[in-house]
Design a protein around this motif. Sequence first.
Motif, PDB file in Angstrom:
ATOM      1  N   VAL A  98     -12.170 -18.257   0.371  1.00  0.00           N
ATOM      2  CA  VAL A  98     -12.213 -16.544   1.298  1.00  0.00           C
ATOM      3  C   VAL A  98     -13.737 -15.906   1.583  1.00  0.00           C
ATOM      4  O   VAL A  98     -14.191 -15.401   2.420  1.00  0.00           O
ATOM      5  CB  VAL A  98     -10.950 -15.323   1.329  1.00  0.00           C
ATOM      6  N   ARG A  99     -14.588 -16.221  -0.093  1.00  0.00           N
ATOM      7  CA  ARG A  99     -15.611 -16.280  -0.105  1.00  0.00           C
ATOM      8  C   ARG A  99     -16.285 -16.615   0.633  1.00  0.00           C
ATOM      9  O   ARG A  99     -17.809 -15.998   1.434  1.00  0.00           O
ATOM     10  CB  ARG A  99     -15.644 -15.946  -1.221  1.00  0.00           C
ATOM     11  N   ASP A 100     -16.250 -18.052   1.222  1.00  0.00           N
ATOM     12  CA  ASP A 100     -16.758 -18.673   2.467  1.00  0.00           C
ATOM     13  C   ASP A 100     -17.008 -18.194   3.765  1.00  0.00           C
ATOM     14  O   ASP A 100     -17.849 -18.714   4.637  1.00  0.00           O
ATOM     15  CB  ASP A 100     -16.621 -20.211   2.044  1.00  0.00           C
ATOM     16  N   PHE A 101     -16.321 -17.705   4.357  1.00  0.00           N
ATOM     17  CA  PHE A 101     -15.864 -16.998   5.827  1.00  0.00           C
ATOM     18  C   PHE A 101     -15.709 -15.660   5.472  1.00  0.00           C
ATOM     19  O   PHE A 101     -14.174 -15.027   5.778  1.00  0.00           O
ATOM     20  CB  PHE A 101     -14.279 -17.642   6.304  1.00  0.00           C
ATOM     21  N   PRO A 102     -16.288 -14.786   4.998  1.00  0.00           N
ATOM     22  CA  PRO A 102     -16.619 -13.255   4.523  1.00  0.00           C
ATOM     23  C   PRO A 102     -16.082 -12.335   6.107  1.00  0.00           C
ATOM     24  O   PRO A 102     -15.491 -11.110   5.873  1.00  0.00           O
ATOM     25  CB  PRO A 102     -17.382 -12.680   4.407  1.00  0.00           C
ATOM     26  N   GLY A 103     -16.161 -13.717   7.272  1.00  0.00           N
ATOM     27  CA  GLY A 103     -15.989 -12.916   8.614  1.00  0.00           C
ATOM     28  C   GLY A 103     -14.594 -13.048   8.840  1.00  0.00           C
ATOM     29  O   GLY A 103     -14.038 -12.180   9.904  1.00  0.00           O
ATOM     30  N   TRP A 125       0.397 -16.322 -11.668  1.00  0.00           N
ATOM     31  CA  TRP A 125       0.624 -15.500 -10.427  1.00  0.00           C
ATOM     32  C   TRP A 125      -0.069 -14.460  -9.892  1.00  0.00           C
ATOM     33  O   TRP A 125      -0.961 -13.828  -9.288  1.00  0.00           O
ATOM     34  CB  TRP A 125       1.766 -15.696 -10.119  1.00  0.00           C
ATOM     35  N   ARG A 126      -0.269 -13.372 -11.654  1.00  0.00           N
ATOM     36  CA  ARG A 126      -0.991 -12.175 -11.309  1.00  0.00           C
ATOM     37  C   ARG A 126      -2.136 -12.181 -10.863  1.00  0.00           C
ATOM     38  O   ARG A 126      -2.608 -11.571 -10.135  1.00  0.00           O
ATOM     39  CB  ARG A 126      -0.317 -10.931 -12.164  1.00  0.00           C
ATOM     40  N   ALA A 127      -3.020 -13.064 -11.551  1.00  0.00           N
ATOM     41  CA  ALA A 127      -4.236 -13.112 -12.335  1.00  0.00           C
ATOM     42  C   ALA A 127      -4.672 -13.650 -11.059  1.00  0.00           C
ATOM     43  O   ALA A 127      -5.600 -12.984 -10.512  1.00  0.00           O
ATOM     44  CB  ALA A 127      -4.366 -14.282 -13.229  1.00  0.00           C
ATOM     45  N   GLY A 128      -4.052 -14.442 -10.140  1.00  0.00           N
ATOM     46  CA  GLY A 128      -4.619 -15.598  -8.981  1.00  0.00           C
ATOM     47  C   GLY A 128      -4.512 -14.272  -8.207  1.00  0.00           C
ATOM     48  O   GLY A 128      -5.234 -13.955  -7.082  1.00  0.00           O
ATOM     49  N   LEU A 129      -3.492 -13.309  -7.476  1.00  0.00           N
ATOM     50  CA  LEU A 129      -2.931 -11.731  -7.182  1.00  0.00           C
ATOM     51  C   LEU A 129      -4.368 -11.511  -7.150  1.00  0.00           C
ATOM     52  O   LEU A 129      -4.830 -10.896  -5.972  1.00  0.00           O
ATOM     53  CB  LEU A 129      -1.655 -11.560  -6.382  1.00  0.00           C
ATOM     54  N   ALA A 130      -4.491 -10.529  -8.392  1.00  0.00           N
ATOM     55  CA  ALA A 130      -5.302  -9.872  -8.215  1.00  0.00           C
ATOM     56  C   ALA A 130      -6.481 -10.266  -8.699  1.00  0.00           C
ATOM     57  O   ALA A 130      -7.934  -9.512  -7.423  1.00  0.00           O
ATOM     58  CB  ALA A 130      -4.881  -9.413  -9.856  1.00  0.00           C
ATOM     59  N   ALA A 131      -7.366 -11.471  -8.037  1.00  0.00           N
ATOM     60  CA  ALA A 131      -8.967 -11.888  -7.532  1.00  0.00           C
ATOM     61  C   ALA A 131      -8.886 -11.660  -6.011  1.00  0.00           C
ATOM     62  O   ALA A 131     -10.130 -11.145  -5.995  1.00  0.00           O
ATOM     63  CB  ALA A 131      -8.819 -13.506  -8.631  1.00  0.00           C
ATOM     64  N   LEU A 132      -7.769 -12.331  -5.546  1.00  0.00           N
ATOM     65  CA  LEU A 132      -7.295 -12.983  -3.759  1.00  0.00           C
ATOM     66  C   LEU A 132      -7.411 -10.947  -3.754  1.00  0.00           C
ATOM     67  O   LEU A 132      -8.146 -10.873  -2.905  1.00  0.00           O
ATOM     68  CB  LEU A 132      -6.513 -13.294  -3.427  1.00  0.00           C
ATOM     69  N   GLY A 133      -7.563 -10.063  -4.706  1.00  0.00           N
ATOM     70  CA  GLY A 133      -6.778  -8.677  -3.678  1.00  0.00           C
ATOM     71  C   GLY A 133      -8.380  -7.949  -3.908  1.00  0.00           C
ATOM     72  O   GLY A 133      -8.682  -6.925  -3.293  1.00  0.00           O
ATOM     73  N   GLU A 135     -11.241  -9.225  -2.800  1.00  0.00           N
ATOM     74  CA  GLU A 135     -11.888 -10.155  -1.848  1.00  0.00           C
ATOM     75  C   GLU A 135     -11.480  -8.701  -0.266  1.00  0.00           C
ATOM     76  O   GLU A 135     -10.073  -9.435  -0.368  1.00  0.00           O
ATOM     77  CB  GLU A 135     -11.348 -11.165  -1.423  1.00  0.00           C
ATOM     78  N   PRO A 136     -12.500  -8.244   0.117  1.00  0.00           N
ATOM     79  CA  PRO A 136     -12.050  -7.293   1.119  1.00  0.00           C
ATOM     80  C   PRO A 136     -11.263  -8.147   2.103  1.00  0.00           C
ATOM     81  O   PRO A 136     -10.694  -7.348   3.398  1.00  0.00           O
ATOM     82  CB  PRO A 136     -12.885  -6.226   2.027  1.00  0.00           C
ATOM     83  N   ASN A 137     -11.802  -9.367   2.728  1.00  0.00           N
ATOM     84  CA  ASN A 137     -11.284  -9.786   3.784  1.00  0.00           C
ATOM     85  C   ASN A 137      -9.415 -10.237   3.390  1.00  0.00           C
ATOM     86  O   ASN A 137      -9.475 -11.193   5.119  1.00  0.00           O
ATOM     87  CB  ASN A 137     -12.128 -10.898   4.657  1.00  0.00           C
ATOM     88  N   GLY A 169      -3.034  -2.431  -3.125  1.00  0.00           N
ATOM     89  CA  GLY A 169      -2.396  -1.636  -2.410  1.00  0.00           C
ATOM     90  C   GLY A 169      -2.338  -1.425  -1.244  1.00  0.00           C
ATOM     91  O   GLY A 169      -2.087  -2.250  -0.491  1.00  0.00           O
ATOM     92  N   PRO A 170      -1.436  -0.042  -0.656  1.00  0.00           N
ATOM     93  CA  PRO A 170      -1.201  -0.388   0.245  1.00  0.00           C
ATOM     94  C   PRO A 170      -1.896  -0.622   1.877  1.00  0.00           C
ATOM     95  O   PRO A 170      -1.712  -0.757   2.914  1.00  0.00           O
ATOM     96  CB  PRO A 170      -0.570   0.930   0.430  1.00  0.00           C
ATOM     97  N   GLY A 171      -3.262  -0.101   1.503  1.00  0.00           N
ATOM     98  CA  GLY A 171      -3.854   0.095   2.792  1.00  0.00           C
ATOM     99  C   GLY A 171      -3.941  -1.674   3.503  1.00  0.00           C
ATOM    100  O   GLY A 171      -4.545  -2.005   4.758  1.00  0.00           O
ATOM    101  N   ARG A 172      -3.966  -2.509   2.559  1.00  0.00           N
ATOM    102  CA  ARG A 172      -4.073  -3.769   2.810  1.00  0.00           C
ATOM    103  C   ARG A 172      -2.413  -4.689   2.439  1.00  0.00           C
ATOM    104  O   ARG A 172      -2.558  -5.986   2.265  1.00  0.00           O
ATOM    105  CB  ARG A 172      -5.261  -4.865   2.287  1.00  0.00           C
ATOM    106  N   SER A 173      -1.752  -4.381   2.480  1.00  0.00           N
ATOM    107  CA  SER A 173      -0.152  -5.438   1.813  1.00  0.00           C
ATOM    108  C   SER A 173       0.316  -4.788   3.500  1.00  0.00           C
ATOM    109  O   SER A 173       0.269  -3.409   4.204  1.00  0.00           O
ATOM    110  CB  SER A 173       0.252  -4.452   0.904  1.00  0.00           C
TER     111      SER A 173
END
Length: 222
Positions: A98-103, A125-133, A135-137, A169-173
């Motif tokens: 997801v970092r390689d494809f920010p758009g 799982w929580r750690a991986g989820l938080a890291a992906l969370g 990323e704004p895309n 957050g509710p804005g990206r779920s």
Amino acid sequence: MAGDAGRPCRHRRARRRPCPARLPGRGGAARAASRLSPGGRHPRHPELASRPGAQLRRPPDRMDDPAWRRGLARLAGHGLSFDLMLYPGQMADALRLVRDFPGQTFILNHCGSPADRNPEGMARWRAGLAALGREPNVHLKISDLVAYDQDWTPDSLRDVVLACLDAFGPGRSLFASDFPVAGLHASFDQVWDGFKAFTADLTPAEQRALFHDNARRLYRIG
């Protein structure tokens, strides 16, 4: 999906035959597995030890495949999102992707598949989820809560939903049922009522975003 071949299956209407990507040993968990260790745990995906049919093959990871990435690079130009179906053991690879494809807009399916339910697995799982969370895309589809928690209780499902909302957050779920598959372990009413109960403290606007607005926007519905 990151672990799927992504090739279309076309069948005649009269007699449908199984799509090759869904034949026994090649679908679902099969695409995330290569070989199990003698102790029954996959070296990169220990969560598969608790899944039926975990003794399965795994093709090369498509997230690192140059040809697959060239295809992915074409989606953003068409305004298309991409759904990621993966296990926690693949989240580090997904983070690079997801970092390689920010758009590119990505939607992580099924809460990121918290399949390994012991404390260590849930922490991973929580750690991986938080890291992906972070990323704004990336957005998160909160769906099929009972797939990896077949002896579920309202409290066990609430913990997963709240962890998802903490990360994205509710804005990206967005909520999704994954029916009829989820019907193997819960009724539609149980899933729906759970979503409502777990988000009762959110504002009306946040609830609407989770139940309606985010899905409509991301999947361009209506």
